[in-house]
Motif scaffolding. Structure first.
Motif, PDB file in Angstrom:
ATOM      1  N   TYR A 130      57.441  35.935 198.080  1.00  0.00           N
ATOM      2  CA  TYR A 130      57.367  34.567 198.601  1.00  0.00           C
ATOM      3  C   TYR A 130      57.769  33.570 197.530  1.00  0.00           C
ATOM      4  O   TYR A 130      58.481  32.597 197.786  1.00  0.00           O
ATOM      5  CB  TYR A 130      55.939  34.245 199.076  1.00  0.00           C
ATOM      6  CG  TYR A 130      55.609  34.723 200.464  1.00  0.00           C
ATOM      7  CD1 TYR A 130      54.726  35.786 200.665  1.00  0.00           C
ATOM      8  CD2 TYR A 130      56.162  34.103 201.583  1.00  0.00           C
ATOM      9  CE1 TYR A 130      54.402  36.217 201.942  1.00  0.00           C
ATOM     10  CE2 TYR A 130      55.838  34.537 202.869  1.00  0.00           C
ATOM     11  CZ  TYR A 130      54.970  35.594 203.037  1.00  0.00           C
ATOM     12  OH  TYR A 130      54.647  36.030 204.297  1.00  0.00           O
ATOM     13  N   LYS A 174      50.113  44.188 204.166  1.00  0.00           N
ATOM     14  CA  LYS A 174      48.752  44.651 204.469  1.00  0.00           C
ATOM     15  C   LYS A 174      48.780  46.083 204.972  1.00  0.00           C
ATOM     16  O   LYS A 174      47.960  46.915 204.577  1.00  0.00           O
ATOM     17  CB  LYS A 174      48.123  43.697 205.496  1.00  0.00           C
ATOM     18  CG  LYS A 174      46.729  44.058 205.943  1.00  0.00           C
ATOM     19  CD  LYS A 174      45.711  43.813 204.838  1.00  0.00           C
ATOM     20  CE  LYS A 174      44.286  43.746 205.349  1.00  0.00           C
ATOM     21  NZ  LYS A 174      43.858  44.916 206.136  1.00  0.00           N
ATOM     22  N   THR A 203      53.718  39.414 205.202  1.00  0.00           N
ATOM     23  CA  THR A 203      52.295  39.561 204.877  1.00  0.00           C
ATOM     24  C   THR A 203      51.662  40.735 205.629  1.00  0.00           C
ATOM     25  O   THR A 203      50.911  41.534 205.051  1.00  0.00           O
ATOM     26  CB  THR A 203      51.533  38.268 205.208  1.00  0.00           C
ATOM     27  OG1 THR A 203      52.173  37.176 204.563  1.00  0.00           O
ATOM     28  CG2 THR A 203      50.093  38.351 204.752  1.00  0.00           C
ATOM     29  N   LEU A 257      47.077  28.456 212.836  1.00  0.00           N
ATOM     30  CA  LEU A 257      46.595  29.772 213.216  1.00  0.00           C
ATOM     31  C   LEU A 257      46.057  29.749 214.646  1.00  0.00           C
ATOM     32  O   LEU A 257      46.334  30.633 215.458  1.00  0.00           O
ATOM     33  CB  LEU A 257      45.497  30.204 212.235  1.00  0.00           C
ATOM     34  CG  LEU A 257      45.066  31.657 212.225  1.00  0.00           C
ATOM     35  CD1 LEU A 257      44.597  32.029 210.819  1.00  0.00           C
ATOM     36  CD2 LEU A 257      43.938  31.918 213.189  1.00  0.00           C
ATOM     37  N   PRO A 291      51.879  31.780 199.964  1.00  0.00           N
ATOM     38  CA  PRO A 291      51.013  31.414 201.086  1.00  0.00           C
ATOM     39  C   PRO A 291      49.538  31.602 200.743  1.00  0.00           C
ATOM     40  O   PRO A 291      49.164  32.529 200.028  1.00  0.00           O
ATOM     41  CB  PRO A 291      51.428  32.377 202.192  1.00  0.00           C
ATOM     42  CG  PRO A 291      52.671  33.047 201.728  1.00  0.00           C
ATOM     43  CD  PRO A 291      52.664  32.990 200.243  1.00  0.00           C
ATOM     44  N   SER A 319      49.699  43.151 196.921  1.00  0.00           N
ATOM     45  CA  SER A 319      49.505  41.698 197.074  1.00  0.00           C
ATOM     46  C   SER A 319      50.352  40.940 196.069  1.00  0.00           C
ATOM     47  O   SER A 319      50.971  39.928 196.401  1.00  0.00           O
ATOM     48  CB  SER A 319      48.041  41.313 196.866  1.00  0.00           C
ATOM     49  OG  SER A 319      47.212  41.972 197.772  1.00  0.00           O
ATOM     50  N   LYS A 340      56.062  29.617 204.127  1.00  0.00           N
ATOM     51  CA  LYS A 340      54.724  30.112 203.808  1.00  0.00           C
ATOM     52  C   LYS A 340      53.883  30.266 205.069  1.00  0.00           C
ATOM     53  O   LYS A 340      53.110  31.209 205.210  1.00  0.00           O
ATOM     54  CB  LYS A 340      54.027  29.167 202.820  1.00  0.00           C
ATOM     55  CG  LYS A 340      54.681  29.145 201.452  1.00  0.00           C
ATOM     56  CD  LYS A 340      53.919  28.275 200.480  1.00  0.00           C
ATOM     57  CE  LYS A 340      54.074  26.816 200.828  1.00  0.00           C
ATOM     58  NZ  LYS A 340      53.188  25.950 200.016  1.00  0.00           N
ATOM     59  N   VAL A 349      48.048  35.073 201.514  1.00  0.00           N
ATOM     60  CA  VAL A 349      48.321  36.109 200.511  1.00  0.00           C
ATOM     61  C   VAL A 349      47.384  35.936 199.314  1.00  0.00           C
ATOM     62  O   VAL A 349      46.882  36.909 198.754  1.00  0.00           O
ATOM     63  CB  VAL A 349      49.802  36.054 200.073  1.00  0.00           C
ATOM     64  CG1 VAL A 349      50.074  37.024 198.941  1.00  0.00           C
ATOM     65  CG2 VAL A 349      50.709  36.336 201.256  1.00  0.00           C
ATOM     66  N   VAL A 367      53.981  41.076 197.141  1.00  0.00           N
ATOM     67  CA  VAL A 367      54.208  40.192 198.297  1.00  0.00           C
ATOM     68  C   VAL A 367      54.236  38.736 197.840  1.00  0.00           C
ATOM     69  O   VAL A 367      55.120  37.959 198.215  1.00  0.00           O
ATOM     70  CB  VAL A 367      53.112  40.418 199.373  1.00  0.00           C
ATOM     71  CG1 VAL A 367      53.138  39.312 200.407  1.00  0.00           C
ATOM     72  CG2 VAL A 367      53.311  41.771 200.045  1.00  0.00           C
ATOM     73  N   ALA A 368      53.263  38.369 196.998  1.00  0.00           N
ATOM     74  CA  ALA A 368      53.236  36.993 196.485  1.00  0.00           C
ATOM     75  C   ALA A 368      54.522  36.688 195.720  1.00  0.00           C
ATOM     76  O   ALA A 368      55.101  35.607 195.862  1.00  0.00           O
ATOM     77  CB  ALA A 368      52.014  36.789 195.597  1.00  0.00           C
ATOM     78  N   SER A 377      53.384  33.380 207.344  1.00  0.00           N
ATOM     79  CA  SER A 377      52.405  34.412 207.009  1.00  0.00           C
ATOM     80  C   SER A 377      51.265  34.426 208.024  1.00  0.00           C
ATOM     81  O   SER A 377      50.610  35.456 208.211  1.00  0.00           O
ATOM     82  CB  SER A 377      51.841  34.189 205.600  1.00  0.00           C
ATOM     83  OG  SER A 377      51.177  32.943 205.535  1.00  0.00           O
ATOM     84  N   LEU A 378      51.041  33.301 208.710  1.00  0.00           N
ATOM     85  CA  LEU A 378      49.953  33.254 209.679  1.00  0.00           C
ATOM     86  C   LEU A 378      50.269  34.058 210.932  1.00  0.00           C
ATOM     87  O   LEU A 378      49.359  34.386 211.698  1.00  0.00           O
ATOM     88  CB  LEU A 378      49.639  31.797 210.048  1.00  0.00           C
ATOM     89  CG  LEU A 378      49.090  30.961 208.890  1.00  0.00           C
ATOM     90  CD1 LEU A 378      48.866  29.525 209.324  1.00  0.00           C
ATOM     91  CD2 LEU A 378      47.795  31.548 208.367  1.00  0.00           C
ATOM     92  N   TYR A 423      50.676  36.838 210.927  1.00  0.00           N
ATOM     93  CA  TYR A 423      49.873  38.037 210.646  1.00  0.00           C
ATOM     94  C   TYR A 423      48.885  38.306 211.778  1.00  0.00           C
ATOM     95  O   TYR A 423      48.713  39.440 212.213  1.00  0.00           O
ATOM     96  CB  TYR A 423      49.134  37.829 209.322  1.00  0.00           C
ATOM     97  CG  TYR A 423      48.108  38.885 208.991  1.00  0.00           C
ATOM     98  CD1 TYR A 423      46.798  38.795 209.460  1.00  0.00           C
ATOM     99  CD2 TYR A 423      48.443  39.965 208.198  1.00  0.00           C
ATOM    100  CE1 TYR A 423      45.855  39.760 209.156  1.00  0.00           C
ATOM    101  CE2 TYR A 423      47.510  40.930 207.874  1.00  0.00           C
ATOM    102  CZ  TYR A 423      46.220  40.828 208.359  1.00  0.00           C
ATOM    103  OH  TYR A 423      45.287  41.780 208.051  1.00  0.00           O
ATOM    104  N   VAL A 424      48.221  37.239 212.242  1.00  0.00           N
ATOM    105  CA  VAL A 424      47.169  37.428 213.232  1.00  0.00           C
ATOM    106  C   VAL A 424      47.710  37.873 214.583  1.00  0.00           C
ATOM    107  O   VAL A 424      46.950  38.295 215.455  1.00  0.00           O
ATOM    108  CB  VAL A 424      46.308  36.144 213.409  1.00  0.00           C
ATOM    109  CG1 VAL A 424      45.709  35.733 212.101  1.00  0.00           C
ATOM    110  CG2 VAL A 424      47.102  35.039 214.041  1.00  0.00           C
TER     111      VAL A 424
END
Lengths: 222, 263, 215
Positions: free
Chosen positions: A194, A174, A170, A66, C62, A187, A156, C65, A190-191, A159-160, A162-163
């Motif tokens: 993945y 959101k 992800t 991240l 992840p 959520s 996976k 999530v 989304v999970a 997904s980071l 995101y920031v």
């Protein structure tokens, strides 16, 4: 629980999924190429190259992904370069992948008996030829399953992004849950997406690992 | 002397391998202690001695697998380790057969033998294959060309390893305890191939514990202990009447053991 | 990089919270992981499947999530957690699944008879397990366990997404106030790197110490 809104937003989630997959594949390929260079540099390049590259790898593996993504995205604009979220995410994930993959390559190479590379050299091959013709083919049964496992982690890790505001799965999720006020259902979906991407790959890795191990044993001797 | 000449140092015409006051350290451990020996073309030199005496290290310094700490090794006029003499060239003149064979498990016997000529000598595939086939015949394994090493016995693997070393047409062959890892009933087939090579005039440096074979094969025997050569001479003299105490102790112990085996 | 000294207390506070989060999640995760690993050996099929399902789901989704689900999703069904609590719960659950696999591998390497010996009231068998088998198991799992802790320290950075003031978040807050982006991100990266180096060194030292203690 209102699933109608979830269904209505499914096309958006799918678009996010495509971005996720695109991101993961691009970073994986770039990371593999860069990781190979790093591994070759550390193996063949002499002590100084090994130390320098080793330090770089340790820094990447010793800090959160991240933070690395933020370093690239915010750092780029701070020095005057303009990188979009996707480009920054690809760059950050690629460098991160290269560091971890280079260790996978080196570990696989290290698992081949030292005598094998000596036999290659003794027959007159250059160190590079020995690596390519003798060592790497024997390192593959170790390296390939590990690479595949890493790819799942990479999926996976996207997904980071995101920031960075990138509209991967992800972030897309959101945005949707903020709009529809359905954080629980979104959520979960989304999970689930993945999971559908990763779980089959994980099973494939188990099969490939077993296959490669059997093949490796059949050809191995002292 | 210009830099180009440094790699072709002056040597006595007959010596194909010169070990010139070589000392070797692994960290602070002295593994070779001022070792000097000349090997003539066509000579069969056998090196014996207790474990840890530096025999294997000496061989590995000759083909550059280990760099020397002091002194030099000269192979066919080329100084090992000199930047002007590429190791690949030296290693095509000096073949090596390892105790644990180290055949490439992902390649067939034939491919093991052709790899060196194709990649290091730039030989064409067809030519390499016919060379390899001839060599596999020479070591008595023509029918195993397409087999993978896992399906070969230890003795067969070692013979393929000898063919692999021969494929580079070396001037010298180094044998590092070639039969020590073999079951006793497989030792003979490898020794037979080595004997045949000797009859064909190959220069051979052999580290071995097979004393009877050494006595038959050797033109000269060297006894090493603690990294130094403690005795040197023709086999008859070394095996029947060693002069130094260390050689005597080692040989008595060893010969007693091998006598028991040969009864 | 004087900025490090200028805001030393800020960094220290963030670092302290990072470590507290990681330690809590690791302790909790160890408990959860152990229970899960044991559950996977249960004779009741439903228990085995539940445990396996938990591990598979967590390891194939992840962590971010999972955090959203706990922090944003649970309030819908009445469970409202603070950002910090949500982060620790999420990391605990996440950790638990990975540690369960480490424990499972460790337990599988032990012959079944020895496990029964551990549970038996026959003192000599029990002692054999504790004196011989258990140390061997722990020794084998030690690198994976310490590595998982270091990974948790790094992963705690996702707390920034929900506003938990761990190391990354406090740095980003400083950045938004001072705009000294390059300096701050450099210090942030360096702090994590030094931290992971120190933790790796400490776990090696501890491992060596435990070895000696057992001789």
């Amino acid at each position: 629980m209102d699933w109608a809104l979830v269904v209505a937003n499914f096309p958006l989630l799918l678009r996010g999924t495509l971005t996720t997959i695109e991101l993961a594949l691009t970073a994986f390929v770039a990371g593999t190429l860069l990781g190979l260079l790093v591994a070759a540099g550390r193996t063949l390049g002499g002590r100084d190259a090994d130390l320098l590259l080793g330090f770089a790898v340790d820094v990447v593996r010793g800090s959160p992904l991240l933070v690395q993504l933020l370093v690239i995205y915010l750092g780029a604009s701070a020095i005057g370069l303009s990188l979009g979220p996707f480009a920054a995410a690809v760059l950050g994930l690629s460098i991160n992948a290269a560091a971890y993959l280079s260790e996978i390559f080196r570990g696989g190479i290290g698992s081949v008996a030292h005598g094998q590379s000596e036999a290659g050299l003794a027959v007159g091959l250059t160190p590079a030829q020995t690596l390519r013709e003798v060592v790497l083919p024997q390192a593959l049964p170790v390296i390939v399953p590990a690479m595949m496992g890493f790819f799942i982690g990479l999926l996976k890790d996207t997904s980071l992004a995101y920031v960075l505001g990138l509209l991967e799965l992800t972030r897309m999720g959101k945005n949707i849950m903020d709009r529809t006020f359905q954080p629980f259902e979104i959520s979960l979906v989304v999970a689930a997406i993945y999971f559908v991407l990763c779980f089959p790959l994980a099973q494939l890795v188990r099969i490939v690992d077993a296959r490669m191990r059997a093949r490796g044993l059949a050809q191995a001797h002292v | 002397m210009s830099t180009g000449d440094l790699s072709r140092a002056a040597t006595p015409a007959a010596a194909i391998v010169r070990v010139d006051h070589v000392t070797k350290f692994f960290g602070t451990l002295k593994v070779l202690d001022d070792v000097s020996v000349d090997v003539s073309r066509g000579e069969r030199l056998v090196i014996i001695g207790p474990s840890g005496s530096g025999k294997s290290t000496l061989l590995r310094c000759i083909n550059g697998l280990e760099p020397v700490s002091a002194g030099r090794v000269i192979v066919d006029g080329m100084v090992v380790g000199d930047p002007a003499a590429p190791l690949t060239r030296i290693r095509s003149q000096v073949g090596m057969v390892f105790q644990h064979f180290y055949l490439f498990p992902h390649k067939t016997a034939l491919e093991n033998v052709t790899l060196g000529p194709i990649k290091a000598l730039g030989m064409g595939r067809a030519e390499a294959v016919s060379l390899a086939t001839a060599l596999l015949e020479r070591v008595g394994l023509p029918e195993k060309a397409r087999e993978y090493p896992a399906r070969l016995s230890g003795g067969q693997q070692q013979r393929v390893a000898i063919a692999r070393a021969l494929a580079m047409r070396p001037k010298v062959l180094l044998f590092d305890e070639p039969t020590s890892a073999l079951d006793p009933e497989l030792v003979g087939e490898v020794l037979d191939v080595m004997w045949q090579l000797a009859q064909d005039g190959m220069t051979m440096l052999v580290v071995t514990h097979e004393m009877a074979f050494a006595a038959d094969l050797a033109d000269r025997v060297i006894v090493m202990d603690n990294g130094a050569i403690v005795e040197e001479g023709p086999p008859q003299q070394i095996f029947t009447d060693p002069r130094t105490t260390r050689a005597r102790t080692f040989l008595t112990r060893l010969l007693k053991r091998s006598e028991r085996h040969h009864r | 990089m004087s900025i490090f000294f200028e805001y030393a207390e800020v960094f220290a506070a963030g670092l302290a919270l990072t470590l507290v989060i990681a330690a809590s999640a690791s302790l909790g995760g160890t408990l959860v992981g152990l229970l899960t690993a044991l559950a996977r050996m249960s004779r009741v099929t439903a228990v085995r499947w539940l445990a396996a399902g938990y591990v598979d789901v967590i390891r194939n989704t992840p962590g971010l999530v999972q955090l959203f689900l706990i922090y944003l999703g649970l309030p819908v069904i009445g469970i409202r957690l603070s950002p910090l609590a949500a982060l620790i719960v999420a990391l605990t659950i996440n950790n638990g699944a990975y540690l369960a696999e480490v424990f499972r591998a460790g337990l599988q390497a032990v012959p079944k008879g020895q496990l029964e010996a551990a549970a038996s009231i026959d003192l000599s068998r029990h002692v054999t397990f504790v004196e011989v088998v258990l140390p061997h198991m722990l020794r084998a799992m030690y690198p994976a366990l310490t590595n998982q802790f270091i990974q948790t320290v790094l992963f705690s950075s996702i707390g920034t997404v929900v506003g938990v003031e761990e190391l990354t978040q406090v740095t980003l807050i400083l950045e938004s106030r001072t705009y000294r982006t390059v300096e701050l991100l450099t210090v942030l990266t360096a702090l994590y790197v030094v931290l992971t180096f120190a933790l790796a060194w400490a776990s090696r030292w501890l491992g060596a110490r435990l070895e000696r203690g057992y001789r």
